[in-house]
Design a protein around this motif. Structure first.
Motif, short mmCIF file in Angstrom:
data_model
loop_
_atom_site.label_atom_id
_atom_site.label_comp_id
_atom_site.label_asym_id
_atom_site.label_seq_id
_atom_site.Cartn_x
_atom_site.Cartn_y
_atom_site.Cartn_z
N GLN A 3 0.83 -1.20 0.00
CA GLN A 3 0.00 0.00 0.00
C GLN A 3 0.86 1.25 0.00
OE1 GLN A 3 -3.32 -0.21 -0.51
NE2 GLN A 3 -3.21 2.01 -0.77
N ASP A 4 2.00 1.22 0.73
CA ASP A 4 2.91 2.37 0.72
C ASP A 4 3.38 2.66 -0.70
OD1 ASP A 4 2.85 2.75 3.48
OD2 ASP A 4 4.44 1.27 3.82
N ARG A 49 1.79 1.92 -3.47
CA ARG A 49 0.67 2.48 -4.23
C ARG A 49 0.44 3.95 -3.86
NH1 ARG A 49 -2.50 -2.42 -2.87
NH2 ARG A 49 -2.12 -3.90 -4.56
N ASP A 50 0.48 4.22 -2.55
CA ASP A 50 0.21 5.58 -2.08
C ASP A 50 1.25 6.57 -2.61
OD1 ASP A 50 -1.93 4.58 -0.73
OD2 ASP A 50 -0.98 4.61 1.25
N ASN A 51 2.44 6.08 -2.88
CA ASN A 51 3.51 6.98 -3.32
C ASN A 51 3.84 6.79 -4.80
OD1 ASN A 51 4.56 8.38 -0.71
ND2 ASN A 51 4.08 6.26 -0.16
N LYS A 89 -3.99 1.76 -8.68
CA LYS A 89 -2.63 2.22 -8.95
C LYS A 89 -1.70 1.02 -8.95
CE LYS A 89 -2.78 6.93 -7.22
NZ LYS A 89 -2.43 7.80 -6.10
#
Lengths: 138, 433
Positions: free
Chosen positions: B68-69, B71-73, B98
């Motif tokens: 998730q990190d 994807r978030d970035n 993403k």
């Protein structure tokens, strides 16, 4: 509208699904007047004309069966060869496509249940044609 | 026999020395990551500097990193070097959500090629071999990762790519291919196609298969070896760590050596995130030690495995991992593609014709993984063509999202099984699961 209500029911190809529909209708004394089935290897669409379409729809939905109502034409013709052809021709010559049709016999006559792509155009054509449209029976 | 190493010093390095090397490289990696807009504030908050690291155990002070990190970035938020130093981007599948992006510097590419070449050497491949790759070339690391490694090894490489079994067969025969890289299910599939075309895989020159990217059992390996009259070695990699080349079985075929000069390897309880006792099952958590464009600390792989006890007779000192025993999340691996149920759900929810229940069934049909998706219709219709077009459209949109074409079956109400009132989303009936 010179149409009648048709009930369409989604049935998976599994043992007993048709029976479930028939039992539900029978218990409420709903009569089936005409039947047609379109099927694939996975599922079928059961199309019914019954004595009480709205009651049948509610009843089936209540039993967890997917059902809906739509408009079709019921054209009563003589059981001779030319009449069927005339009925179909008056639609197709105006560019109205028949999506499907099926028949049943009623008092020595043939009733064509016809689903078309352009409902309003078809209504005008059929009304003008002099063909006998059934709006309900009994 | 097993007396030869690609990099004897590293591969047989005694434990204490290997740990020292890990500490050195971890410090360097932390220093690099202080340039990353993702890690820099985290490190600052936790008071982490390279000097905090005295022993490998100090890894526990570092924060975890999740998919998730990434994807978030998206796309470049985890870069630890200026983007002009990035020479290649790899990425996971997915078009609606993403994707995850992995950046490589030239040094990362070189390092990766060298480590995968080491893995090839470890299973007996040499520069005299002809290595044919059946992985797709493109954003997926199985194509280029194996390609560069085969070239580094000095072998003759055949970048045949994914699909077209008859072409693979032709190359195997015409080029005298001696080693094949493929996912295990394709090894059986290709063997079947060859037999249908009158070629017994045992009569080819292939003596080695590198199989990976898909969980498989010991029985499945035996079957592949039997079909091909060749040795099959389990190879582990993941794009987040580089791609193929993270761990491989040696010729003992008893667990995969994970290259500890490149990774700090932890096996943790996925709930408490504490170390499990040595030899017990837990989640594999990896820290990169030799990557500069996008180092990752304590990356949660969600793969469940355990360390195998005692030293390996091959002489390599790097720890061995057992076969993966499943996942600590709901990811499925189908035909080598990583798929989450949520990806499928997102596509299904775009259709107002569908109700919310669905069931994904994975099956083995003629040695192939097949995915069946049963979806509940919201309403009946009299329009037969509309229903047929609906399943086709769902199937097509899913192909764009998960890169494989599932069979889509429309069902009525109450067909999808419920357990404890909660829908069961995935049923895995495959032979090797």
């Amino acid at each position: 509208m010179n149409t009648i209500k048709q009930l369409s029911i989604f049935l998976e190809n599994r043992l007993g699904t048709l029976q479930k529909v028939l039992e539900a209708l029978q218990q409420q004394n709903i009569e089936i007047q005409a039947v047609s089935v379109a099927d694939t290897s996975d599922y079928g669409i059961l199309r019914l004309i019954t004595s009480d379409q709205f009651k049948a729809e509610q009843l089936l939905k209540h039993n967890g069966i997917l059902a809906n109502i739509n408009e079709v034409f019921a054209i009563k013709i003589d059981s001779n060869t030319g009449a069927f052809s005339k009925a179909v021709n008056c639609l197709t010559e105006k560019g109205i496509e028949i999506k499907y049709l099926y028949t049943f016999s009623l008092q020595n006559k043939l009733v064509l249940i016809v689903r078309v792509d352009k409902l309003e155009a078809a209504e005008a054509v059929l009304t003008a044609s002099g063909l006998e449209l059934v709006k309900g029976w009994e | 026999m097993n007396s030869q190493f690609w990099d004897p010093e590293i591969e047989t390095m005694p434990g204490k020395q290997l740990e020292k090397l890990q500490v050195e490289r971890l410090k360097k990696t932390i220093e690099l990551a202080m340039n990353s807009s993702f890690y820099a504030p985290k490190f600052k908050e936790l008071g982490i500097t390279p000097d905090c690291i005295k022993t490998v155990d100090d890894i526990h002070r570092l924060p975890f990193t999740t998919k998730q990190d990434l994807r978030d970035n998206y796309p470049f938020g985890l870069a630890s070097v200026p983007l002009e130093k990035v020479v290649r981007v790899h990425s996971s599948s997915g078009t609606t959500g993403k994707p995850t992006v992995i950046l490589h510097s030239q040094k990362d590419i070189d390092q990766w090629a060298d480590t995968m070449a080491r893995s090839m050497y470890c299973i007996g491949l040499r520069n005299t071999d002809v290595i044919q790759n059946t992985s797709g070339y493109g954003m997926f690391t199985g194509g280029l990762g194996i390609q560069y490694a085969a070239e580094r090894l000095g072998a003759m490489s055949i970048p045949a790519g994914a699909g077209n079994s008859l072409r693979h067969l032709k190359f195997i025969e015409d080029f005298g291919t001696t080693a094949l890289h493929c996912i295990p299910s394709y090894a059986t599939r290709l063997a079947a196609v060859m037999k249908e075309n009158g070629v017994d895989p045992r009569d080819t020159k292939i003596h080695t298969l590198i199989i990976g990217a898909e969980p498989h059992s010991e029985a499945q390996r035996k079957r592949i070896e039997e079909l091909w009259g060749a040795k099959a070695y389990n190879n582990f990699g993941m794009s987040e760590m580089c791609g193929p080349g993270v761990a491989i079985e040696c010729q003992e075929q008893n667990g995969m050596h994970i290259w500890e000069d490149n990774y700090i390897v932890e096996i943790l309880n996925p709930d408490t995130l504490e170390n499990v006792p040595d030899g017990e099952l837990g989640e594999l958590v990896l820290t990169t030690l030799n990557r500069e464009a996008m180092p990752l600390f304590r990356y949660r792989t969600h793969d469940l495995t355990r360390f195998l006890p005692s030293d390996c007779p091959c002489g390599r000192t790097h720890k061995r991992l057992d076969r993966f025993q499943g996942r600590s999340d709901d990811m499925m691996i189908v035909k080598g593609v990583n798929i989450y149920p949520i990806q499928i759900e997102k596509v299904l929810m775009q259709y107002p014709e569908l109700a919310s229940d669905y069931l994904i069934t994975l099956e083995t049909i003629e040695d192939n993984d097949e995915m069946l998706i049963e979806v509940e219709l919201a309403n009946a219709t009299d329009d037969f063509a509309a229903l047929q077009n609906l399943s086709k459209s769902i199937s097509r949109r899913l192909k764009d999202e998960i890169l494989l074409t599932p069979n889509v079956k429309l069902v009525g109400k109450g067909v999808i099984p419920q357990s404890d009132g909660k829908a069961v989303r995935v049923k895995d009936l495959r032979h090797n699961h």
